[in-house]
Design a protein around this motif. Structure first.
Motif, PDB file in Angstrom:
ATOM      1  N   UNK A   1      32.291  -7.149   1.289  1.00 28.92           N
ATOM      2  CA  UNK A   1      33.307  -6.965   0.421  1.00 28.92           C
ATOM      3  C   UNK A   1      34.025  -5.433   0.658  1.00 28.92           C
ATOM      4  N   UNK A   2      33.343  -4.442   0.870  1.00 33.87           N
ATOM      5  CA  UNK A   2      33.766  -3.259   0.665  1.00 33.87           C
ATOM      6  C   UNK A   2      33.317  -2.510   2.048  1.00 33.87           C
ATOM      7  N   UNK A   3      34.471  -2.036   2.891  1.00 41.05           N
ATOM      8  CA  UNK A   3      34.130  -1.359   4.066  1.00 41.05           C
ATOM      9  C   UNK A   3      33.853   0.121   3.937  1.00 41.05           C
ATOM     10  N   UNK A   4      32.703   0.497   3.828  1.00 43.32           N
ATOM     11  CA  UNK A   4      32.668   1.980   3.715  1.00 43.32           C
ATOM     12  C   UNK A   4      33.078   2.828   4.780  1.00 43.32           C
ATOM     13  N   UNK A   5      33.218   4.073   4.615  1.00 41.20           N
ATOM     14  CA  UNK A   5      33.742   4.891   5.406  1.00 41.20           C
ATOM     15  C   UNK A   5      32.910   5.939   5.810  1.00 41.20           C
ATOM     16  N   UNK A   6      32.466   5.863   7.152  1.00 41.46           N
ATOM     17  CA  UNK A   6      31.302   6.768   7.841  1.00 41.46           C
ATOM     18  C   UNK A   6      32.010   8.557   7.541  1.00 41.46           C
ATOM     19  N   UNK A   7      31.291   9.318   7.434  1.00 42.18           N
ATOM     20  CA  UNK A   7      31.827  10.688   7.114  1.00 42.18           C
ATOM     21  C   UNK A   7      31.085  11.271   8.390  1.00 42.18           C
ATOM     22  N   UNK A   8      31.552  12.195   9.183  1.00 40.38           N
ATOM     23  CA  UNK A   8      31.054  12.966  10.435  1.00 40.38           C
ATOM     24  C   UNK A   8      31.358  14.367  10.303  1.00 40.38           C
ATOM     25  N   UNK A   9      32.200  14.871   9.251  1.00 42.33           N
ATOM     26  CA  UNK A   9      32.461  16.341   9.229  1.00 42.33           C
ATOM     27  C   UNK A   9      32.072  16.904   7.788  1.00 42.33           C
ATOM     28  N   UNK A  10      30.971  16.510   7.215  1.00 46.90           N
ATOM     29  CA  UNK A  10      30.562  17.057   5.782  1.00 46.90           C
ATOM     30  C   UNK A  10      29.741  18.155   5.881  1.00 46.90           C
TER      31      UNK A  10
END
Length: 60
Positions: free
Chosen positions: A51-60
């Motif tokens: 139901x929910x497409x999570x957003x990968x974080x590459x610049x944290x």
């Protein structure tokens, strides 16, 4: 419907697209479309990957 988060693996950092105030979360597990994430500001949350497409974080 397909699992929108199939590529997510434990240790990856993500953001929830509808909950920006939760901050960055770290994937704990991804089993059968259920993604358990530990968010900095919301704690542990289980998300339905169908139901929910999570957003990968590459610049944290």
């Amino acid at each position: 419907m397909e699992d929108l988060n199939a590529i997510l693996a434990p240790g990856m950092l993500i953001r929830h697209p509808d909950q920006p105030d939760w901050g960055i979360g770290q994937v704990q597990s991804n089993i059968g479309g259920k993604v358990t994430v530990n968010f900095r500001d919301a704690g542990k949350v289980v998300i339905d990957g169908f139901r929910i497409g999570l957003i990968p974080v590459f610049d944290a």
